[in-house]
Motif scaffolding. Structure first.
Motif: not given
Length: 219
Positions: A11-12, A33-42, A54-59, A65-67
């Motif tokens: 879920v991105v 596996l949850g992904i978000d660029s916002n640290r607070q959401k993570v 917490e990563v750039d989901c567009t990369d 690397q996250l599988g």
């Protein structure tokens, strides 16, 4: 499918929509596996999901690397940043995912998402708005619309058919709706058959055209 056989889901975007999807999947026993660029959401979802990063989901490189390429299904729940939404769906598609659900803000956004690899596009705000509009008449208790003017609804049994078996009430012939089932307080769900008797305070599950369901609820 049992919880142990459910495939992990990516879920991105962990906003209201993505967070609700991820949280519900987790409660159902699905690894998320949850992904978000916002640290607070993570941080907010760290204790609720299998893994949150917490990563750039567009990369695409970071996603690899996250599988992420090993996942069979992904939900892209990014709504406010259309560019990030599009780039994320594109990256997932290029990684080989073939079951990508994506949130869209409008028809143009949806068309772009479909062209670059989204297999399912949803409009959560629009769908909820339509649902609330139908429920405002206070006769419908729940409502699910389909794209071709048909729907399934839950409603209180209209007074004219109370005390009658369904065959005698002739709902399909008179009102162009089909009674699928009956829910009675304290009783198990009843799958409707011609001799099913309708009691006062029964709740009906019916299917048909939206206009016919609303007309039936109002009789």
């Amino acid at each position: 499918m049992s919880a142990s056989k459910r495939k992990p889901v990516l879920v991105v975007g962990l906003g209201r929509f993505g967070g609700a999807v991820a949280g519900t999947l987790s409660k159902m026993g699905t690894e998320v596996l949850g992904i978000d660029s916002n640290r607070q959401k993570v941080q907010q979802y760290a204790a609720d999901l299998t893994k949150v990063v917490e990563v750039d989901c567009t990369d695409g490189y970071v996603l690899r690397q996250l599988g992420v390429a090993d996942f069979e299904a992904a939900v892209v729940a990014i709504g406010s940043d259309i560019e990030a939404s599009v780039l994320t769906v594109l990256a997932l598609s290029e990684l080989g995912l073939t079951n990508i659900w994506a949130k869209a803000n409008n028809d143009r956004h949806a068309r772009i998402l479909e062209r670059i690899g989204a297999t399912h596009v949803v409009f959560p705000e629009q769908r909820m708005g339509e649902r609330v509009a139908h429920l405002l008449n206070e006769r419908l208790l729940d409502f699910i619309a389909f794209g071709d003017e048909f729907a399934i609804a839950r409603l209180c049994a209209p007074e004219p058919i109370v005390g009658l078996p369904l065959e005698m009430s002739a709902c399909r012939r008179k009102y162009d709706v089909t009674v699928v089932g009956v829910k009675r307080a304290g009783k198990a769900f009843i799958h409707a058959v011609p001799d099913t008797l309708i009691f006062p305070d029964d709740e009906l599950v019916v299917s048909g055209k939206i206009k016919d369901i609303e007309r039936f609820a109002a009789i």
